[in-house]
Design an enzyme around this catalytic site. Structure first.
Site, PDB file in Angstrom:
ATOM      1  CG  HIS A  35      -1.790  -1.208   1.340  1.00  0.00           C
ATOM      2  ND1 HIS A  35      -1.313  -2.442   1.720  1.00  0.00           N
ATOM      3  CD2 HIS A  35      -3.118  -1.356   1.113  1.00  0.00           C
ATOM      4  CE1 HIS A  35      -2.315  -3.307   1.723  1.00  0.00           C
ATOM      5  NE2 HIS A  35      -3.414  -2.682   1.368  1.00  0.00           N
ATOM      6  CG  HIS A  75      -3.623   0.073   4.956  1.00  0.00           C
ATOM      7  ND1 HIS A  75      -4.534   0.383   5.939  1.00  0.00           N
ATOM      8  CD2 HIS A  75      -3.525   1.173   4.181  1.00  0.00           C
ATOM      9  CE1 HIS A  75      -4.975   1.616   5.759  1.00  0.00           C
ATOM     10  NE2 HIS A  75      -4.369   2.117   4.702  1.00  0.00           N
ATOM     11  N   PRO A 125      -5.925  -5.071  11.197  1.00  0.00           N
ATOM     12  CG  PRO A 125      -6.493  -6.940  12.466  1.00  0.00           C
ATOM     13  CD  PRO A 125      -5.324  -6.087  12.079  1.00  0.00           C
ATOM     14  CG  ASP A 162     -10.849   8.469   5.479  1.00  0.00           C
ATOM     15  OD1 ASP A 162     -11.284   9.372   6.217  1.00  0.00           O
ATOM     16  OD2 ASP A 162     -10.153   8.692   4.473  1.00  0.00           O
ATOM     17  CG  HIS A 266      -5.943   1.592  -0.483  1.00  0.00           C
ATOM     18  ND1 HIS A 266      -5.847   2.225   0.735  1.00  0.00           N
ATOM     19  CD2 HIS A 266      -6.235   0.292  -0.216  1.00  0.00           C
ATOM     20  CE1 HIS A 266      -6.083   1.349   1.704  1.00  0.00           C
ATOM     21  NE2 HIS A 266      -6.326   0.174   1.161  1.00  0.00           N
ATOM     22  CD  GLU A 415     -19.885  -6.405  25.256  1.00  0.00           C
ATOM     23  OE1 GLU A 415     -20.857  -6.650  25.995  1.00  0.00           O
ATOM     24  OE2 GLU A 415     -19.942  -5.617  24.284  1.00  0.00           O
ATOM     25  CG  HIS A 477     -27.916 -13.342  27.251  1.00  0.00           C
ATOM     26  ND1 HIS A 477     -28.605 -12.808  26.182  1.00  0.00           N
ATOM     27  CD2 HIS A 477     -27.571 -12.287  28.040  1.00  0.00           C
ATOM     28  CE1 HIS A 477     -28.683 -11.491  26.319  1.00  0.00           C
ATOM     29  NE2 HIS A 477     -28.055 -11.149  27.432  1.00  0.00           N
TER      30      HIS A 477
END
Length: 672
Positions: A35, A75, A125, A162, A266, A415, A477
């Site tokens: 990238h 990236h 991520p 972004d 990109h 969480e 649950h």
């Protein structure tokens, strides 16, 4: 500003930033993968940050009081690799740059904290780096309150794109940071308006500045290609109270004649022709991977700019008593308090004598009372379930802007953000984090839990309400597949203790981990103490052990975890009444049992016996112990869940789904 104007107005800066851009283009082209656009767009911001604001010394990337730099937009990894090489990082050589993304290279496709000392956290991520940085800022605040500004006084800087801001975890992170008023956290937003599909407007119209402001952040803006504008914004950011967002307006692939400001810059190489034309526009008359000596020298001076400040810090540190120096070093390196083992053994002895019938979530709370007293570095919390997870021991006060010495964090219903923040706390150093939610909500924390394992971060996940035994809340649950998911994750220890003793042992193991996260799956319903004879050794550390031996000739081995160990014990009583010799094996941690030598595993699971596993979850993880390890399919059975649960009292559910001592005994007899 146009490129010619920038070159004329800031010639020295332009050369420094162009070196980053050139290396990024060349490395991605050589790898035929990567990238280039993001490093080209953020080179000016990164140059100003490293030259004027970031507190670091490239010769000591683990200096405790350094600023933390997080490339959340992972990236764009060639940005940090270029910076490290140019500054003189000993690990990032020119050969490493040339071997970007190749087998065995330290310069992986995304920055990996376990490959390079100067990479604070694994990113890739999107949103994870931003959320992890919140935990780092929390750790800094906590340690500064404890040790004072002379030892702990630094910032956490983040470059986020972004995509980071679109991911849902970003809102959890910025909401937590805003509420905590983390004045040492500064996020630099690479506002280039491009994603893989094209313009951001194709998928989003959020006013990011207003979003951050609404969450309690201060927001500044700058021209991300004008060093004077950038420097002014970063200077303001350092003076502001609370967390800061700096909106850096940039152009992806800056300077590329046909691919700048386009998704085509990109995620793929620019091509030799485009690179040549771009370098001509830059006025960069050098071959691939070639950095002029004067530019490299200037960058290396930037890399050691913090050496004097580090020396002053080391002088202050040296004035501490030997005991305080040792304690600070211990917690920063993740060492475990010497008081822990004694505290756990004392607790086990008391509980073996008392033999309470309590939920393992309650047992965990009791253990934490001993652990938190023995280990001052622990910081606990819960995702708005403190009264259910029982993660706050009596001596803990709440960490908030008014009390930075508090050791308990109310994470709110976040969480994923909680899990990532705990990773950041550990990676910062000086604290040992744990946090709780319901076990079924590992689904929400999963992204960060996976990174805990990948990054070798020994975060402790306290996951209560571990089965259909939670009862009336019903199948939404009631976790049935979650044990399998956790056990399938590499480098993760999944504990499901059967009573208060195993709970204490699981906590002791989790606290001693140096590079492996732990998941503690704990019951809502009360469970009897099964081990009433005190033994100082930690039997849970073997992963599985014989809890009850067969009377007479052994014909059957029952294996179980958690609340179902009690069921296995009662099934054994039924079978023994019929002269069917039955051994019960408690298996609180499959991963640790798998690590034992074959001789031990064979003693626990010898051949030529019927084997039945009992667990209120899906069968999948059990096949190794039922069919492998000298087992046979014709003599193996499972009593557990085949689908989702239901809403009803816990006792009725165990009857409904056939997880009872009688059902186990019948399963055994059908296999004899």
């Amino acid at each position: 500003m146009e490129i010619e104007e920038l070159r004329a107005a800031h010639p020295e800066h332009w050369k420094l930033a162009s070196a980053i851009r050139a290396l990024a283009m060349d490395a991605v082209q050589a790898a035929n993968s990567g990238h280039p656009g993001m490093p080209m767009g953020m080179a000016d911001v990164a140059t100003v940050l490293f030259q004027n604001h970031l507190k670091f010394d490239v010769k000591n990337p683990k200096w405790a009081d350094r600023d933390r730099f997080i490339l959340s937009a992972g990236h764009g990894s060639m940005l940090i690799y270029s910076l490290l090489y140019l500054c003189g990082d000993e690990q990032v050589t020119l050969d490493q740059i040339k071997n970007f993304r190749q087998s065995g290279a330290l310069t992986a496709g995304h920055p990996e904290n376990f490959l390079l000392d100067a990479v604070e956290t694994t990113t890739g991520p999107l949103g994870q780096g931003l959320a992890t940085s919140v935990g780092m800022a929390i750790a800094e605040e906590a340690l500064r309150a404890q040790w004072g500004k002379k030892l702990v006084d630094h910032r956490t800087w983040v470059i986020a794109g972004d995509g980071c801001l679109m991911e849902g975890i970003s809102q959890e992170a910025i909401g937590l940071a805003g509420m905590q008023e983390l004045s040492n956290l500064i996020v630099l937003w690479d506002n280039n308006d491009i994603t893989i599909d094209g313009r951001v407007s194709m998928s989003d119209k959020t006013d990011q500045r207003k979003r951050f402001e609404a969450s309690g952040w201060t927001v500044f803006a700058c021209d991300g290609h004008d060093p004077a504008s950038i420097d002014e914004a970063l200077t303001k950011a350092k003076k502001a109270k609370g967390p800061v967002l700096v909106d850096c307006k940039t152009i992806i692939g800056f300077g590329a004649p046909t691919k700048a400001d386009s998704y085509s810059a990109h995620g793929s190489p620019l091509g030799d022709e485009e690179i040549a034309r771009t370098k001509a526009i830059y006025g960069w008359d050098h071959g691939p991977f070639e950095i002029p000596a004067d530019v490299k020298s200037q960058w290396e001076a930037i890399g050691t700019r913090g050496a004097a400040e580090r020396g002053e810090w080391e002088e202050r540190f040296g004035k501490l008593s030997a005991a305080k120096q040792a304690e600070f070093t211990r917690i920063m390196e993740g060492g475990v308090s010497k008081k822990l083992t004694g505290a756990i053994r004392k607790f086990k002895k008391e509980q073996a004598e008392a033999a309470p019938k309590i939920a393992t979530r309650k047992a965990s709370e009791m253990v934490l009372g001993a652990i938190n007293a023995a280990c001052p570095e622990t910081i606990g919390g819960s995702a708005d379930l403190t009264g259910s997870n029982l993660t706050k021991s009596k001596d803990m006060t709440v960490f908030n802007p008014e009390n930075r010495k508090g050791r308990y964090i109310h994470y709110g219903i976040r969480e994923h953000g909680m899990a990532a923040a705990m990773n950041g706390q550990w990676l910062h150093g000086g604290v040992r984090p744990y946090g709780g939610t319901f076990f079924c909500f590992t689904d929400y924390a999963r992204g960060a839990m996976r990174l805990s394992a990948l990054m070798k971060v020994p975060t402790v996940y306290v996951m209560t309400h571990d089965s259909i035994g939670l009862g009336e809340d019903g199948p939404t649950h009631q976790p049935v597949e979650h044990l399998a998911i956790c056990r399938a994750t590499p480098n993760t220890l999944t504990f499901r203790p059967a009573d208060v003793i195993e709970t204490a042992e699981a906590w002791e193991i989790a606290m001693n981990q140096e590079g492996t996260p732990s998941v503690l799956a704990l019951s809502r319903q009360g469970l009897p103490t099964l081990r009433t004879e005190y033994k100082p050794q930690n039997l849970t550390a073997r992963g599985a052990y014989v809890l009850a031996e067969a009377d007479g000739k052994r014909q059957v081995i029952l294996m179980a975890t958690g609340s179902e160990v009690e069921i296995a014990i009662k099934a054994r009583e039924l079978l023994q009444k019929e002269a069917i010799g039955t051994r019960v094996v408690s298996m609180p941690c499959m991963e640790l049992f798998a690590e034992q030598d074959e001789a031990y595993r064979k003693r626990v699971l010898p051949p030529n016996s019927v084997r039945v596993a009992v667990e209120a979850a899906v069968r999948q993880p059990w096949d190794r112990w039922l069919l492998g390890e000298r087992g046979r399919e014709a003599k193996a059975g499972f009593v557990g869940m085949e689908g989702f649960g239901a809403s009803a009292p816990a006792g009725e559910l165990y009857e409904k789904f056939g997880i009872t001592p009688e059902a186990v005994a019948e399963k055994v007899k059908s296999l004899l």
